[in-house]
Design a protein around this motif. Structure first.
Motif, PDB file in Angstrom:
ATOM      1  N   GLU A 199       0.840  -1.199   0.000  1.00  0.00           N
ATOM      2  CA  GLU A 199       0.000   0.000   0.000  1.00  0.00           C
ATOM      3  C   GLU A 199       0.875   1.249   0.000  1.00  0.00           C
ATOM      4  O   GLU A 199       0.622   2.188  -0.737  1.00  0.00           O
ATOM      5  N   ALA A 200       1.930   1.252   0.802  1.00  0.00           N
ATOM      6  CA  ALA A 200       2.827   2.401   0.863  1.00  0.00           C
ATOM      7  C   ALA A 200       3.537   2.589  -0.471  1.00  0.00           C
ATOM      8  O   ALA A 200       3.772   3.718  -0.902  1.00  0.00           O
ATOM      9  N   ALA A 201       3.869   1.497  -1.125  1.00  0.00           N
ATOM     10  CA  ALA A 201       4.583   1.581  -2.401  1.00  0.00           C
ATOM     11  C   ALA A 201       3.693   2.140  -3.506  1.00  0.00           C
ATOM     12  O   ALA A 201       4.177   2.769  -4.435  1.00  0.00           O
ATOM     13  N   THR A 202       2.389   1.906  -3.403  1.00  0.00           N
ATOM     14  CA  THR A 202       1.499   2.388  -4.463  1.00  0.00           C
ATOM     15  C   THR A 202       0.902   3.747  -4.137  1.00  0.00           C
ATOM     16  O   THR A 202       0.282   4.366  -4.980  1.00  0.00           O
ATOM     17  N   THR A 203       1.065   4.242  -2.907  1.00  0.00           N
ATOM     18  CA  THR A 203       0.560   5.547  -2.529  1.00  0.00           C
ATOM     19  C   THR A 203       1.617   6.584  -2.888  1.00  0.00           C
ATOM     20  O   THR A 203       2.769   6.455  -2.514  1.00  0.00           O
ATOM     21  N   SER A 204       1.224   7.604  -3.617  1.00  0.00           N
ATOM     22  CA  SER A 204       2.178   8.649  -3.959  1.00  0.00           C
ATOM     23  C   SER A 204       1.711   9.972  -3.368  1.00  0.00           C
ATOM     24  O   SER A 204       0.527  10.175  -3.132  1.00  0.00           O
ATOM     25  N   ILE A 205       2.675  10.833  -3.137  1.00  0.00           N
ATOM     26  CA  ILE A 205       2.375  12.153  -2.606  1.00  0.00           C
ATOM     27  C   ILE A 205       2.454  13.125  -3.768  1.00  0.00           C
ATOM     28  O   ILE A 205       3.401  13.106  -4.549  1.00  0.00           O
ATOM     29  N   ASP A 206       1.461  13.970  -3.881  1.00  0.00           N
ATOM     30  CA  ASP A 206       1.471  14.996  -4.912  1.00  0.00           C
ATOM     31  C   ASP A 206       2.079  16.256  -4.333  1.00  0.00           C
ATOM     32  O   ASP A 206       1.498  16.886  -3.444  1.00  0.00           O
ATOM     33  N   TYR A 207       3.278  16.600  -4.811  1.00  0.00           N
ATOM     34  CA  TYR A 207       3.960  17.800  -4.363  1.00  0.00           C
ATOM     35  C   TYR A 207       3.658  18.947  -5.312  1.00  0.00           C
ATOM     36  O   TYR A 207       3.525  18.750  -6.519  1.00  0.00           O
ATOM     37  N   THR A 208       3.590  20.140  -4.767  1.00  0.00           N
ATOM     38  CA  THR A 208       3.438  21.318  -5.614  1.00  0.00           C
ATOM     39  C   THR A 208       4.769  21.570  -6.320  1.00  0.00           C
ATOM     40  O   THR A 208       5.811  21.078  -5.869  1.00  0.00           O
TER      41      THR A 208
END
Length: 170
Positions: free
Chosen positions: A20-29
């Motif tokens: 789950e952590a590997a497929t979750t991405s953070i969208d940075y500005t």
């Protein structure tokens, strides 16, 4: 048997969490991405200085500085040798550093700072000194490069200096 079931269950939960952590991405500005890029470079530079990898320090220098040095006959190898020799002759070694932080970031420039601890030998006695140093970074199309380093912590470029340095980078 109960321990085996518990261990298996824990392994399944851990595997599920890591997937789950590997497929979750953070969208940075874009601003956050830029800040992270500068901080990555700042950490890379301080790490290279700590390891005394002066060839890497050369690689991270602005193309302008490298061009000027090369015109004067200073190659990457000569630069690394001169800086290494200076550190050896002065018996200076970085022994510790705190993570770099951004002091200011603008369009095509940034200032970072870090606390660095040096050990040096003078008059047969070894001493340590911790000092704050700033680095001026410029953003080229290829990424961030240091333009000036080992600056005092009070250093802040003037608006005119920023304009002069960034004029051709836009």
């Amino acid at each position: 048997m109960r321990k085996l079931v518990l261990v298996s269950a824990l392994a399944l939960v851990a595997a599920s969490c890591s997937r789950e952590a590997a497929t979750t991405s953070i969208d940075y500005t874009p601003q956050q991405k830029n800040e992270l890029a500068v901080l990555d470079k700042a950490e890379e530079l301080v790490g290279a200085m700590y390891r005394q990898d002066f060839g890497k320090v050369w690689d991270m220098m602005t193309p302008w500085n490298k061009h000027d040095a090369t015109r004067e006959g200073v190659t990457r190898e000569v630069y690394a040798g001169k800086v290494g020799n200076f550190m050896d002759t002065g018996q200076i070694r970085m022994t510790d550093y705190d993570s770099s932080e951004i002091v200011v970031i603008g369009d095509k420039y940034a200032i970072t700072q870090a606390e660095l601890t040096y050990q040096f030998t003078e008059g047969g006695q070894t001493q340590s000194m911790t000092d704050c140093e700033r680095t001026l970074w410029l953003e080229f199309p290829e990424g961030w490069f240091w333009h000036q380093t080992s600056l005092v912590c009070e250093y802040m470029p003037s608006a005119e200096e920023i304009e002069r340095l960034t004029r051709n980078l836009k």
